[in-house]
Design an enzyme around this catalytic site. Structure first.
Site, PDB file in Angstrom:
ATOM      1  N   CYS A   1       0.838  -1.203   0.000  1.00 57.48           N
ATOM      2  CA  CYS A   1       0.000   0.000   0.000  1.00 57.48           C
ATOM      3  C   CYS A   1       0.875   1.257   0.000  1.00 57.48           C
ATOM      4  O   CYS A   1       1.580   1.507  -0.971  1.00 57.48           O
ATOM      5  CB  CYS A   1      -0.997  -0.026   1.156  1.00 57.48           C
ATOM      6  SG  CYS A   1      -2.339   1.184   0.963  1.00 57.48           S
TER       7      CYS A   1
ATOM      8  N   HIS B   1      -3.694  -5.112  -0.042  1.00 63.26           N
ATOM      9  CA  HIS B   1      -3.209  -5.597   1.251  1.00 63.26           C
ATOM     10  C   HIS B   1      -3.240  -7.124   1.289  1.00 63.26           C
ATOM     11  O   HIS B   1      -4.295  -7.714   1.553  1.00 63.26           O
ATOM     12  CB  HIS B   1      -4.076  -5.051   2.380  1.00 63.26           C
ATOM     13  CG  HIS B   1      -3.893  -3.598   2.649  1.00 63.26           C
ATOM     14  ND1 HIS B   1      -2.983  -3.119   3.556  1.00 63.26           N
ATOM     15  CD2 HIS B   1      -4.498  -2.507   2.106  1.00 63.26           C
ATOM     16  CE1 HIS B   1      -3.035  -1.794   3.579  1.00 63.26           C
ATOM     17  NE2 HIS B   1      -3.945  -1.403   2.709  1.00 63.26           N
TER      18      HIS B   1
ATOM     19  N   GLU C   1      -2.190  -9.019   3.590  1.00 62.74           N
ATOM     20  CA  GLU C   1      -2.515  -9.458   4.955  1.00 62.74           C
ATOM     21  C   GLU C   1      -4.007  -9.401   5.252  1.00 62.74           C
ATOM     22  O   GLU C   1      -4.464  -9.961   6.258  1.00 62.74           O
ATOM     23  CB  GLU C   1      -1.723  -8.628   5.976  1.00 62.74           C
ATOM     24  CG  GLU C   1      -2.259  -7.241   6.256  1.00 62.74           C
ATOM     25  CD  GLU C   1      -1.934  -6.191   5.197  1.00 62.74           C
ATOM     26  OE1 GLU C   1      -2.271  -5.009   5.415  1.00 62.74           O
ATOM     27  OE2 GLU C   1      -1.336  -6.545   4.147  1.00 62.74           O
TER      28      GLU C   1
END
Length: 210
Positions: A81, A190, A192
């Site tokens: 990001c 993202h 994650e």
């Protein structure tokens, strides 16, 4: 193997670290702002969320520039990001001079974006969207083309060299959603927060031998 998640006071550092620990249980995962820890890392992750100018201000205030630039030349490096955006030369947000490791700009999505079906699109671009792979890359191993990942951003990266683009995403326009160059890989989305596909990408990063 030591993986350092760079701590500059911005972003969801712990969730990134926890996701990496999940896919690489034998690795030592460290969240740190200590340049010595960065220098001793086998792999480096620079996450981030929020405003580029705020993130970069904190990043520079902690004296991280030299260590991160050195790592970006020498070891597997993952930007996420804002951690991708700060690699570029200039960000429109706050007229920000970034690190300049990748030639290009970080402009804002224009007002009045519309989807292919004519529906108006909101900024920020938030939620799940397809990632269209434009080059084969070890971090895409085991991940289907057009797999969906999670995004939240109002600005996007525009590399000057098209060869730096590893993936694109459609949101009113086709924008670069991942870049790859040598030992650098970075994503606007993202991993994650992207369920199984995101964990697979993080696992691939822990195994990557650029």
């Amino acid at each position: 193997m030591k993986i350092v998640v760079v701590d500059y006071g911005m972003g969801n550092l712990r969730s990134v670290a926890k996701a990496i620990e999940h896919v690489a249980p034998k690795a030592r995962v460290v969240v740190s702002a200590d340049p010595r820890e960065l220098a001793s890392a086998d792999r480096l992750v620079v996450p981030g969320q929020g405003a580029l100018h705020d993130c970069l201000r904190e990043f520079l205030a902690r004296g991280l520039r030299e260590a991160v630039e050195k790592a970006s030349r020498e070891k597997p490096f993952l930007g996420i990001c804002v951690g991708m955006q700060m690699l570029f030369e200039h960000g429109e947000e706050g007229d920000t001079q970034a690190l300049g490791l990748i030639p290009g700009e970080v402009p804002r999505f224009a007002r009045g974006l519309v989807a292919a079906d004519g529906a108006r699109l909101k900024v920020p671009h938030m939620g799940w969207n397809e990632v269209i792979q434009t080059i084969p890359h070890p971090l895409f191993a085991g991940i289907a083309d057009r797999e969906r990942f999670y995004f939240v951003h109002s600005y996007y990266c525009a590399p000057r060299d098209a060869a730096a683009t590893a993936a694109r995403t459609e949101y009113g326009l086709s924008f670069t959603s991942a870049i790859a160059r040598d030992n650098i890989f970075a994503t606007q989305f993202h991993p994650e927060k992207s369920a199984a596909a995101g964990l697979k990408m993080l696992e691939n990063f822990t195994l990557w031998r650029p």
